[in-house]
Design an enzyme around this catalytic site. Structure first.
Site, short mmCIF file in Angstrom:
data_model
loop_
_atom_site.label_atom_id
_atom_site.label_comp_id
_atom_site.label_asym_id
_atom_site.label_seq_id
_atom_site.Cartn_x
_atom_site.Cartn_y
_atom_site.Cartn_z
N ASP A 192 -10.15 -4.45 -4.75
CA ASP A 192 -9.33 -3.87 -3.67
C ASP A 192 -10.17 -3.05 -2.71
OD1 ASP A 192 -6.28 -3.02 -2.92
OD2 ASP A 192 -7.63 -1.31 -2.74
N SER A 211 0.84 -1.19 0.00
CA SER A 211 0.00 0.00 0.00
C SER A 211 0.88 1.26 0.00
CB SER A 211 -0.96 -0.04 1.19
OG SER A 211 -1.95 0.95 1.08
N HIS A 217 -8.40 -4.82 0.04
CA HIS A 217 -7.13 -4.12 0.28
C HIS A 217 -6.40 -4.61 1.52
CE1 HIS A 217 -4.20 -0.95 -0.23
NE2 HIS A 217 -4.34 -0.63 1.04
#
Length: 368
Positions: free
Chosen positions: A290, A93, A349
């Site tokens: 995601d 990320s 995610h």
């Protein structure tokens, strides 16, 4: 204050696999968060030494990205010096943007072999849903009015990779991180990169207190924008007073046009290009489910145009990262078969770093 966590016994013999450095994402970061990934890598590749970065955890992950990048680069170079055979980096990320910044900053001296960008917004973020808990009044439509100001760029990491396709001119004017590591912006102020980098004497509580205060200031500015927003009269000047309200995160080092005036910390474009070109592999992983990275294709360097249409990485040509000038070496990596892309549906995610399929099919084989 601990800066990294070596989860291996130093009495182990020299491993047959290169060490792996794991850089956490936004609002994550303590050892336990990324421990599963580190443990599974060691199980699949016995003897692998893993390092889990244990700096800028929790609220501290909202600190400006140059501050994080410069300090984590110290950790990277320390680890690299211990392993002349080379290392691998997994950046999850926001950690993927920090990892790229570190690799580009030290292009001539790092020995990173494989960089795995795990659901990282390499093309920038243009979706506010994931930030609404911190900023209830934030919308994608109005976020630029705070993020594309000196307060936004100096205050919060998320502003440093916000990419509003409707306001590319403001992005290029104010962005102090993403536009710079994309090498599409020529100058960056030294103070943007160097301010407040010495934090070794600060406690976690002190850092979090400072970040919390900054969050409150930015939240107030965001609310002010939301209250004053008008469909017919929406302009960045709505928040000019916000810059003056947060003296702690703003210093006067720009001229009246918003351009930097005190020099360029990393003006050598070739150095930034060299950083990625030296990689053996760049692995880009993302997927349509995601739910946080927006657009999700940003994980593969895509952006949106001013009409909201997707521009894939290879179409970002004129004056952009995949142009003939190849400002960061992305095109060369691609043309020499060193750029690997994975699109994996069905992964949220917050699951990428602990998903067994992702590790087995997308990551582990590149960690030689």
């Amino acid at each position: 204050m601990s800066t990294l966590f070596d989860r291996n016994d130093t009495t182990l013999s020299i491993p047959s696999y290169r060490p792996v450095i794991i850089v956490h994402g936004l609002m994550t970061g303590d050892v336990s968060t990324m421990e599963h990934l580190a443990a599974r890598i060691t199980e699949l590749h016995p003897g692998t030494k893993t390092y889990v970065i244990n700096r800028f955890c929790g609220l501290a992950s909202l600190e400006p990205l140059w501050r994080q990048t410069r300090l984590l680069a110290d950790d990277l170079l320390q680890i690299c010096s211990l392993h002349p055979e080379g290392v691998h980096i997994i950046g999850y990320s926001q950690g993927g943007l920090i990892s790229r910044g570190m690799i580009e900053m030290y292009g001539a001296i790092h020995n990173v072999k494989t960089f795995v960008s795990l659901s990282s917004p390499q093309g920038g973020q243009f979706g506010a849903e994931c930030f609404t808990k911190m900023f209830p009044a934030l919308t994608a439509r109005t976020a630029y009015e705070v993020f594309y100001t000196r307060i936004g760029q100096r205050a919060l990491s998320v502003a440093n990779y916000w990419y509003d396709p409707r306001h590319r001119d403001l992005y290029l004017k104010y962005s102090v991180y993403l536009a710079v590591i994309d090498n599409v912006k020529e100058e960056i102020s030294k103070s943007d990169c160097q301010q407040n980098t010495e934090i070794n004497d600060e406690t976690v509580e002190e850092i979090e207190k400072r970040v919390a205060a900054t969050l409150a200031e930015v939240s107030a500015a965001t609310l002010k924008v939301a209250e004053g927003h008008n469909e017919e009269d929406n302009h960045i000047n709505n928040v000019t007073t916000a810059d003056a309200d947060v003296a702690d995160v703003s210093t006067n080092d720009t001229n009246k046009d918003g351009n930097n005036t005190d020099g360029d910390l990393n003006s050598n474009a070739g150095t930034r290009k060299l950083g990625l070109i030296r990689l053996q592999k760049l692995v880009l992983i993302g997927g349509p489910d995601d739910g946080v990275i927006s657009p999700w294709q940003s994980s593969q360097f895509a952006i949106l145009d001013s009409n909201g249409e997707l521009v894939p990485m290879r179409d970002r040509r004129q004056n952009d990262i995949y142009s003939d000038e190849d400002p960061i070496g992305l095109r060369e990596l691609d043309l020499t078969n060193r750029l690997i892309e994975y699109t994996v549906p069905g992964v949220g995610h917050h699951e990428w770093h602990c998903n067994e399929k992702i590790l087995q099919e997308c990551i582990i084989n590149w960690l030689d």
